[in-house]
Design an enzyme around this catalytic site. Sequence first.
Site, PDB file in Angstrom:
ATOM      1  N   ASP A  71      57.146  41.610  45.423  1.00  0.00           N
ATOM      2  CA  ASP A  71      58.028  42.285  44.466  1.00  0.00           C
ATOM      3  C   ASP A  71      58.560  43.570  45.081  1.00  0.00           C
ATOM      4  O   ASP A  71      57.971  44.632  44.943  1.00  0.00           O
ATOM      5  CB  ASP A  71      57.267  42.578  43.159  1.00  0.00           C
ATOM      6  CG  ASP A  71      58.199  43.143  42.092  1.00  0.00           C
ATOM      7  OD1 ASP A  71      59.418  43.132  42.301  1.00  0.00           O
ATOM      8  OD2 ASP A  71      57.687  43.594  41.041  1.00  0.00           O
TER       9      ASP A  71
ATOM     10  N   ASP B  50      56.984  53.881  41.545  1.00  0.00           N
ATOM     11  CA  ASP B  50      57.132  52.427  41.638  1.00  0.00           C
ATOM     12  C   ASP B  50      58.499  52.082  42.225  1.00  0.00           C
ATOM     13  O   ASP B  50      59.352  51.513  41.558  1.00  0.00           O
ATOM     14  CB  ASP B  50      56.967  51.860  40.213  1.00  0.00           C
ATOM     15  CG  ASP B  50      57.129  50.355  40.161  1.00  0.00           C
ATOM     16  OD1 ASP B  50      56.724  49.695  41.128  1.00  0.00           O
ATOM     17  OD2 ASP B  50      57.664  49.845  39.155  1.00  0.00           O
TER      18      ASP B  50
ATOM     19  N   LYS C  42      51.907  47.932  33.582  1.00  0.00           N
ATOM     20  CA  LYS C  42      52.596  48.990  34.319  1.00  0.00           C
ATOM     21  C   LYS C  42      52.085  50.335  33.831  1.00  0.00           C
ATOM     22  O   LYS C  42      51.630  50.466  32.690  1.00  0.00           O
ATOM     23  CB  LYS C  42      54.105  48.854  34.100  1.00  0.00           C
ATOM     24  CG  LYS C  42      54.931  49.752  34.981  1.00  0.00           C
ATOM     25  CD  LYS C  42      56.347  49.210  35.118  1.00  0.00           C
ATOM     26  CE  LYS C  42      57.213  50.184  35.899  1.00  0.00           C
ATOM     27  NZ  LYS C  42      58.437  49.574  36.386  1.00  0.00           N
TER      28      LYS C  42
HETATM   29  C1  RNT Z   1      58.822  45.812  37.068  1.00  0.00           C
HETATM   30  C2  RNT Z   1      57.885  44.730  37.499  1.00  0.00           C
HETATM   31  C3  RNT Z   1      58.473  43.357  37.545  1.00  0.00           C
HETATM   32  C4  RNT Z   1      59.849  43.317  38.166  1.00  0.00           C
HETATM   33  C5  RNT Z   1      60.373  41.920  38.403  1.00  0.00           C
HETATM   34  C6  RNT Z   1      61.829  41.922  38.685  1.00  0.00           C
HETATM   35  O1  RNT Z   1      58.286  47.050  37.185  1.00  0.00           O
HETATM   36  O2  RNT Z   1      57.311  45.057  38.715  1.00  0.00           O
HETATM   37  O3  RNT Z   1      57.599  42.520  38.205  1.00  0.00           O
HETATM   38  O4  RNT Z   1      59.895  44.015  39.356  1.00  0.00           O
HETATM   39  O5  RNT Z   1      60.033  41.118  37.343  1.00  0.00           O
HETATM   40 ZN    ZN Z   2      56.096  43.504  39.638  1.00  0.00          ZN
END
Ligand code: RNT
Ligand code: ZN
Length: 421
Positions: free
Chosen positions: A328, A296, A230
Amino acid sequence: MKKGIEDKFNAAKDFFASVGIDTDATLRRLSNISISVHCWQGDDVGGFETPDSVLSGGGIQVTGNYPGKARNIQELQQDMEKVFTLVPGKHRYNLHAIYGDFGGQRIDRDEIEPKHFEVWVDWAKKNGLKLDFNATCFSHPKADDGFTLSSYSKEIRDFWIEHVKHARRIAAYFGHELNSPSIHNLWIPDGSKDIRFDKWTPREILKESLDEIYSEKISPSLMKDAMESKLFGIGSESFVVGSHEFYLGYALTHNKMICLDMGHFHLTENVGDKISAILQFTNELLFHVSRPVRWDSDHVTILNDELKDFASQIVRYQLDNRINIALDFFDASINRIGAYVLGIRSVLKALLIAMLEPAEKIKQAEIEGDYLRRLALMEETKLYPVGAVWDYYCALNDTPVEKDWLTDVYAYEKEVLSKRN
Ligand code: RNT
Ligand code: ZN
């Protein structure tokens, strides 16, 4: 089949044949692609650890309070069954560790076992689904300070190491029961709000934690590991331990899969572009298909340029079996069933559009250096009669055509969702 659909399809099929595309083969190819549909749009990432579990921490956020969210496993299963009747194709289902059947007991994350997920395996068998899995390293007091596997506290990180080990075993159990390797994806929230002075140590600790977790060898015929990076989150604006470079390095040197979430990069980065680079060095990738809006934000996926670019990369290089597509997004401001249906259908449409490109012709123009022709062909492609093919595909699969699924969604809202509160 509704009147007119087949005629329009046949006309489209003739057209595509004239530009060298076999439409029937295309539909067979599309029907072989499974999307791993996430459980967490159904209840706003709450899970079922307690009757009133809610998403907390982790730098991810759900906004909205549309009525009717699933409050327990039975309701979520019922909702998902509805969703799967409204989208063509055979898909997978992606669970998080907080969605187990804990029978009202307080089962901590380091105690979860396959037995807590039997109810999902039974359901998956009944519905012909395969399962994927995720450790849940957020919404927990031991994640409150923003560090889990990279925590300076040995007690905290040992707790999370144990949790992830248990989660991988549950994924292996899914793979075994359902005869299909389950992907276990690991995302941790670790990072800091303000400027980090020492960025080295948390990453060194994370690496050690991962080594410990993966020291337990599990056959890839049962489960495969993925790790998700991330860029930043709310509360981890200045520093994220598990960055793209960190996990890319780890994955490539430890034979793991990298998970690229479309919302986890700078907004001007084309995430689909990374596919042809990373797959020169590894066999498979996992994607979290999402839609960032300014950040995000995990909006419902729609047929936008980013999604089309992503799909085109899979299709052009025949990566159907090397890219694992998972969703997602979690929008609590609209009907959640509808969010699923719209999101899944948009991904399938993007794939179909890519499959109906006159790829050979465009490639030829590129090889010959005729860049005007290349641009013109790509431009013309945008108005190809893909809609007629999509409608036919939906009808062929006994799923609603065009926006007809809305009727089902609103009827379900009236009959089922509106009675929950
Ligand atoms: C978080 C990630 C992760 C979550 C899920 C719930 O920033 O994207 O994948 O969204 O695990
Ligand atoms: Zn994710």
